[in-house]
Design a protein around this motif. Structure first.
Motif, PDB file in Angstrom:
ATOM      1  N   ALA A 171       0.841  -1.192   0.000  1.00  0.00           N
ATOM      2  CA  ALA A 171       0.000   0.000   0.000  1.00  0.00           C
ATOM      3  C   ALA A 171       0.880   1.248   0.000  1.00  0.00           C
ATOM      4  O   ALA A 171       2.000   1.225   0.515  1.00  0.00           O
ATOM      5  N   PRO A 172       0.405   2.353  -0.571  1.00  0.00           N
ATOM      6  CA  PRO A 172       1.198   3.583  -0.611  1.00  0.00           C
ATOM      7  C   PRO A 172       1.738   4.008   0.748  1.00  0.00           C
ATOM      8  O   PRO A 172       2.897   4.423   0.855  1.00  0.00           O
ATOM      9  N   ALA A 173       0.930   3.874   1.798  1.00  0.00           N
ATOM     10  CA  ALA A 173       1.387   4.280   3.131  1.00  0.00           C
ATOM     11  C   ALA A 173       2.552   3.417   3.607  1.00  0.00           C
ATOM     12  O   ALA A 173       3.491   3.915   4.235  1.00  0.00           O
ATOM     13  N   ALA A 174       2.497   2.129   3.306  1.00  0.00           N
ATOM     14  CA  ALA A 174       3.587   1.225   3.702  1.00  0.00           C
ATOM     15  C   ALA A 174       4.857   1.538   2.921  1.00  0.00           C
ATOM     16  O   ALA A 174       5.967   1.547   3.475  1.00  0.00           O
ATOM     17  N   LEU A 175       4.719   1.825   1.636  1.00  0.00           N
ATOM     18  CA  LEU A 175       5.877   2.201   0.827  1.00  0.00           C
ATOM     19  C   LEU A 175       6.487   3.509   1.325  1.00  0.00           C
ATOM     20  O   LEU A 175       7.710   3.664   1.383  1.00  0.00           O
ATOM     21  N   ASP A 176       5.621   4.458   1.701  1.00  0.00           N
ATOM     22  CA  ASP A 176       6.107   5.728   2.247  1.00  0.00           C
ATOM     23  C   ASP A 176       6.908   5.488   3.527  1.00  0.00           C
ATOM     24  O   ASP A 176       7.954   6.112   3.746  1.00  0.00           O
ATOM     25  N   ALA A 177       6.411   4.573   4.362  1.00  0.00           N
ATOM     26  CA  ALA A 177       7.083   4.299   5.633  1.00  0.00           C
ATOM     27  C   ALA A 177       8.455   3.668   5.399  1.00  0.00           C
ATOM     28  O   ALA A 177       9.442   4.047   6.040  1.00  0.00           O
ATOM     29  N   TRP A 178       8.539   2.715   4.473  1.00  0.00           N
ATOM     30  CA  TRP A 178       9.825   2.080   4.209  1.00  0.00           C
ATOM     31  C   TRP A 178      10.798   3.042   3.540  1.00  0.00           C
ATOM     32  O   TRP A 178      12.005   2.996   3.795  1.00  0.00           O
ATOM     33  N   ALA A 179      10.280   3.934   2.707  1.00  0.00           N
ATOM     34  CA  ALA A 179      11.142   4.943   2.089  1.00  0.00           C
ATOM     35  C   ALA A 179      11.727   5.867   3.153  1.00  0.00           C
ATOM     36  O   ALA A 179      12.922   6.204   3.114  1.00  0.00           O
ATOM     37  N   LYS A 180      10.907   6.263   4.108  1.00  0.00           N
ATOM     38  CA  LYS A 180      11.387   7.133   5.187  1.00  0.00           C
ATOM     39  C   LYS A 180      12.438   6.416   6.032  1.00  0.00           C
ATOM     40  O   LYS A 180      13.468   7.002   6.405  1.00  0.00           O
ATOM     41  N   ARG A 181      12.211   5.140   6.327  1.00  0.00           N
ATOM     42  CA  ARG A 181      13.199   4.363   7.092  1.00  0.00           C
ATOM     43  C   ARG A 181      14.513   4.250   6.318  1.00  0.00           C
ATOM     44  O   ARG A 181      15.592   4.396   6.890  1.00  0.00           O
ATOM     45  N   ALA A 182      14.407   3.975   5.019  1.00  0.00           N
ATOM     46  CA  ALA A 182      15.613   3.856   4.201  1.00  0.00           C
ATOM     47  C   ALA A 182      16.414   5.156   4.207  1.00  0.00           C
ATOM     48  O   ALA A 182      17.651   5.133   4.289  1.00  0.00           O
ATOM     49  N   GLN A 183      15.729   6.270   4.138  1.00  0.00           N
ATOM     50  CA  GLN A 183      16.410   7.567   4.149  1.00  0.00           C
ATOM     51  C   GLN A 183      17.089   7.815   5.499  1.00  0.00           C
ATOM     52  O   GLN A 183      18.194   8.357   5.562  1.00  0.00           O
ATOM     53  N   THR A 184      16.428   7.398   6.569  1.00  0.00           N
ATOM     54  CA  THR A 184      17.020   7.544   7.905  1.00  0.00           C
ATOM     55  C   THR A 184      18.272   6.702   8.037  1.00  0.00           C
ATOM     56  O   THR A 184      19.308   7.159   8.524  1.00  0.00           O
ATOM     57  N   TRP A 185      18.191   5.438   7.612  1.00  0.00           N
ATOM     58  CA  TRP A 185      19.361   4.558   7.645  1.00  0.00           C
ATOM     59  C   TRP A 185      20.492   5.130   6.808  1.00  0.00           C
ATOM     60  O   TRP A 185      21.648   5.149   7.231  1.00  0.00           O
ATOM     61  N   GLU A 186      20.162   5.581   5.601  1.00  0.00           N
ATOM     62  CA  GLU A 186      21.182   6.063   4.674  1.00  0.00           C
ATOM     63  C   GLU A 186      21.940   7.259   5.249  1.00  0.00           C
ATOM     64  O   GLU A 186      23.142   7.423   5.018  1.00  0.00           O
ATOM     65  N   LYS A 187      21.259   8.066   6.028  1.00  0.00           N
ATOM     66  CA  LYS A 187      21.882   9.249   6.630  1.00  0.00           C
ATOM     67  C   LYS A 187      22.671   8.921   7.895  1.00  0.00           C
ATOM     68  O   LYS A 187      23.257   9.809   8.507  1.00  0.00           O
ATOM     69  N   GLY A 188      22.640   7.654   8.307  1.00  0.00           N
ATOM     70  CA  GLY A 188      23.407   7.251   9.481  1.00  0.00           C
ATOM     71  C   GLY A 188      22.587   7.075  10.734  1.00  0.00           C
ATOM     72  O   GLY A 188      23.132   6.784  11.802  1.00  0.00           O
ATOM     73  N   GLY A 189      21.267   7.228  10.650  1.00  0.00           N
ATOM     74  CA  GLY A 189      20.407   7.104  11.819  1.00  0.00           C
ATOM     75  C   GLY A 189      19.747   5.744  11.921  1.00  0.00           C
ATOM     76  O   GLY A 189      20.104   4.795  11.221  1.00  0.00           O
ATOM     77  N   ALA A 190      18.764   5.666  12.812  1.00  0.00           N
ATOM     78  CA  ALA A 190      17.974   4.448  12.991  1.00  0.00           C
ATOM     79  C   ALA A 190      16.511   4.852  13.142  1.00  0.00           C
ATOM     80  O   ALA A 190      16.204   5.769  13.908  1.00  0.00           O
ATOM     81  N   PRO A 191      15.593   4.225  12.414  1.00  0.00           N
ATOM     82  CA  PRO A 191      14.176   4.598  12.483  1.00  0.00           C
ATOM     83  C   PRO A 191      13.613   4.462  13.897  1.00  0.00           C
ATOM     84  O   PRO A 191      13.908   3.483  14.597  1.00  0.00           O
ATOM     85  N   ASP A 192      12.799   5.425  14.285  1.00  0.00           N
ATOM     86  CA  ASP A 192      12.195   5.400  15.620  1.00  0.00           C
ATOM     87  C   ASP A 192      11.047   4.404  15.728  1.00  0.00           C
ATOM     88  O   ASP A 192      10.666   4.008  16.834  1.00  0.00           O
ATOM     89  N   ASP A 193      10.489   3.989  14.583  1.00  0.00           N
ATOM     90  CA  ASP A 193       9.287   3.151  14.622  1.00  0.00           C
ATOM     91  C   ASP A 193       9.596   1.657  14.496  1.00  0.00           C
ATOM     92  O   ASP A 193       8.674   0.849  14.351  1.00  0.00           O
ATOM     93  N   LEU A 194      10.867   1.275  14.547  1.00  0.00           N
ATOM     94  CA  LEU A 194      11.230  -0.143  14.527  1.00  0.00           C
ATOM     95  C   LEU A 194      11.894  -0.505  15.851  1.00  0.00           C
ATOM     96  O   LEU A 194      12.863   0.125  16.266  1.00  0.00           O
ATOM     97  N   VAL A 195      11.365  -1.543  16.499  1.00  0.00           N
ATOM     98  CA  VAL A 195      11.892  -1.978  17.790  1.00  0.00           C
ATOM     99  C   VAL A 195      13.178  -2.763  17.571  1.00  0.00           C
ATOM    100  O   VAL A 195      13.275  -3.583  16.656  1.00  0.00           O
ATOM    101  N   THR A 196      14.178  -2.511  18.397  1.00  0.00           N
ATOM    102  CA  THR A 196      15.446  -3.221  18.289  1.00  0.00           C
ATOM    103  C   THR A 196      15.617  -4.193  19.459  1.00  0.00           C
ATOM    104  O   THR A 196      15.007  -4.026  20.516  1.00  0.00           O
ATOM    105  N   VAL A 197      16.467  -5.176  19.266  1.00  0.00           N
ATOM    106  CA  VAL A 197      16.722  -6.180  20.298  1.00  0.00           C
ATOM    107  C   VAL A 197      17.601  -5.598  21.395  1.00  0.00           C
ATOM    108  O   VAL A 197      17.350  -5.773  22.583  1.00  0.00           O
TER     109      VAL A 197
END
Length: 246
Positions: free
Chosen positions: A183-209
């Motif tokens: 869905a467009p909203a899901a694609l938007d979310a993954w695009a935002k996460r990819a941009q965050t990772w690419e810039k050296g950060g970590a997405p706030d909406d994904l839980v880490t171990v």
């Protein structure tokens, strides 16, 4: 339909590499490829195209991972370096029954070469058993600069921790009812996460171990693949995500 009607199979890679930016090679998991195959893949794709290779099952589908040295050496001696600068990460997929054994897994990671013939080699591991959802596993990956494969699936745990200088994600939730797979909203979310990772950060909406790693000083490469799910929609989903990132 992703491939034009009447397109010869021999030209499918040429076509796909003009629509996508990277392809995950699954055939290396099942058997040894010939150097001529890697040479042909290199020749048929654009200069900035990247291949990621699935490590052989002979290395991962075994009781003692730390004894996989011969299989790993054979794989890297099969001609993978013929891909030259188009060689991306190698990912090693563990069977769903493989449980986390810290000593054995540390032994396996120590077998993975960081550099061959002057070419840096990056590795990612896909684990599919809940026993890997532990900070000890994340600490091992960070020690060896190996990335976990982030899997979006209702069958396997999602591990979103950043442990290396690249991200490797395999999204498996495409739907045949949606023209773009996601869905467009899901694609938007993954695009935002990819941009965050690419810039050296970590997405706030994904839980880490484990605790989130400190922000990287440099940019990261991000590899995202659409697989499984409704496979017929995977190319459309990938192209829709690429469009959002341009």
């Amino acid at each position: 339909m992703f491939y034009p009607k009447g397109l010869p199979q021999a030209r499918e890679l040429e076509h796909a590499s003009r629509k996508l930016t990277t392809i995950e090679i699954n055939g290396t998991f099942y058997g040894t490829q010939k150097p001529t195959s890697f040479q042909r893949w290199f020749a048929e794709t654009p200069d900035d195209f990247v291949f990621t290779l699935k490590g052989p099952r002979f290395a991962t589908n075994r009781r003692v991972l730390a004894e996989a040295g011969e299989s790993i050496e054979r794989f890297f001696g099969s001609g993978v370096l013929e891909l030259k600068q188009k060689l991306g990460p190698v990912f090693w997929q563990m069977p769903p029954t493989k449980q986390f054994n810290p000593d054995d897994f540390a032994g396996f990671l120590s077998l993975l070469p960081a550099r061959l013939e002057g070419h840096p080699i990056r590795h990612a591991v896909e684990v599919r058993h809940e026993s890997f959802v532990t900070p000890d596993f994340i600490a091992l990956l960070r020690k060896h600069a190996v990335a976990p494969v982030l899997v979006e699936s209702n069958k396997h745990p999602m591990i979103a921790d950043v442990t290396s200088d690249f991200i490797y994600a395999r999204l498996q939730d495409t739907s045949e009812e949606i023209k773009t797979g996601y869905a467009p909203a899901a694609l938007d979310a993954w695009a935002k996460r990819a941009q965050t990772w690419e810039k050296g950060g970590a997405p706030d909406d994904l839980v880490t171990v484990a605790d989130k790693a400190a922000r990287s000083k440099g940019k990261r490469d991000v590899f995202i693949f659409m697989i499984s799910g409704a496979k017929v929609r995977a190319p459309a989903a990938a192209m829709a995500l690429i469009e959002r990132l341009r």
